[in-house]
Design an enzyme around this catalytic site. Structure first.
Site: not given
Ligand SMILES: Cc1cc2nc3c(=O)[nH]c(=O)nc-3n(C[C@H](O)[C@H](O)[C@H](O)COP(=O)(O)OP(=O)(O)OC[C@H]3O[C@@H](n4cnc5c(N)ncnc54)[C@H](O)[C@@H]3O)c2cc1C
Length: 309
Positions: A135, A165, A186, A190, A228, A293
């Site tokens: 990741d 990202q 991937r 971000g 996404t 968030a």
């Protein structure tokens, strides 16, 4: 403003300790966290496989500061890899470098420790043709994460990949770097807070960059994960692959456990490869706060479900 509030909370240690211990915290987080144990995670993965969805298992944890914690995290990943193989699941694993010692100071710790531990995981995965995804975390780790992935890919080709990202300015060149190396990417937008000197502050710019990089990834010979939940982006990719005669199986969509389950099933029905990122374990708090968030409306959604169940 709410995004910053939840990102701030994600690193608040006292609130994290309280939440992870509390039964209410565990109950609220259940929508996005697939359980507390390896056994629960493996059952959740099997259930998704039965719906035609592949999985990437993430044993939650990050920012560990003791070598023993890093070794404990590694042991869970080795158990996961064995369980995936034993059950013949369509699943791989995702790991964070700060979970396996990246931030620990002292001789033999830090990046060297993280690379040794992840290297052992990759060797284990490669022994039965599986795969480890590293990741991507905050920008202070970007270069080292990519460089480590490259070194491990040289030793175990095809058994390791990482994440790029779209909010970072540098990502366009990193996409070319990984494609040139034949390393699986991937692509995500971000999830961390980054300064305007290195990342697009406006969401519209992040989205536009994502589309550009996504089109580049799926046109390359490297198998990429398009991570996404953004339906406008999914629509763009559907149209792009149709127009350019790109095989639907030349890439996969990746979505998070518990998010846009309707879209996950729809993409499977349309014949696209879909992988769900499945996090589990008692250290769920920072991951959970980053999900709030991204979409503060989740607080209301979770509250409604909490009082229903
Ligand atoms: C499989 C996967 C792996 C990831 N790995 C990483 C990683 O290694 N490093 C990293 O920095 N980030 C990672 N992310 C997170 C990513 O960077 C984004 O923060 C996150 O995916 C939200 O962006 P989005 O593309 O879904 O688009 P957004 O524009 O944020 O959202 C588009 C739409 O998706 C839905 N949605 C998005 N997020 C949520 C949510 N939390 N709850 C409910 N609905 C939501 C909403 O309908 C929203 O309108 C990963 C994401 C996925 C899907």
């Amino acid at each position: 403003m709410l995004r910053s509030f939840f990102i701030g909370l994600s690193t608040n240690k006292p609130f994290r300790a309280f939440s992870e211990r509390s039964s209410i915290g565990r109950r609220v987080s259940r929508r996005f966290i697939a359980g507390m144990s390896v056994a629960e995670a493996i059952e959740a993965a099997a259930a998704l496989n039965a719906e035609g969805i592949s999985v990437s298992l993430d044993s939650l944890g990050e920012s560990v500061l003791e070598v023993s914690q890093a070794e404990e995290s590694a042991a869970v990943y080795h158990q996961l890899l064995d369980a995936i193989e034993a059950r013949k699941l369509r699943a791989n694993v995702s790991v964070k470098l700060t979970q396996v010692g990246m931030d620990i100071g002292g001789p033999g710790a830090g990046p060297a420790l993280a690379e040794r531990i992840v290297g052992e995981m990759v060797a284990h995965a490669a022994s039965f043709g599986n795969f480890v995804r590293i990741d991507m975390e905050g920008s202070e780790y970007t270069e080292e994460t990519i460089a480590m992935t490259e070194r491990l890919h040289t030793k175990y080709p095809g058994a390791v990949g990482t994440v790029l990202q779209a909010y970072l300015f540098r990502t366009a060149s990193d996409v070319e770097r990984l494609i040139a190396g034949g390393i699986r990417i991937r692509l995500c937008k971000g999830a961390y807070k980054e300064p305007a000197e290195i990342a697009f502050p406006a969401k519209s710019d992040v989205d536009a960059n994502y589309i550009k990089l996504m089109q580049r990834c799926v046109s390359s010979p490297v198998f990429c994960g398009i991570a996404t939940h953004d339906e406008a982006i999914v629509d763009n990719l559907r149209a792009f692959v149709a127009e350019h005669n790109i095989d639907k199986r030349a890439f996969e969509f990746q979505l998070l456990y518990g998010i846009r389950r309707d879209l996950q099933r729809k993409l499977v029905a349309e014949g696209f490869g879909v992988r769900v990122y499945l996090p589990f374990g008692p250290e769920w708090y920072p991951y959970f706060m980053r999900r709030l968030a991204e979409r503060p409306a989740n607080v209301l959604f979770l509250a409604r479900n909490f009082f229903k169940s």
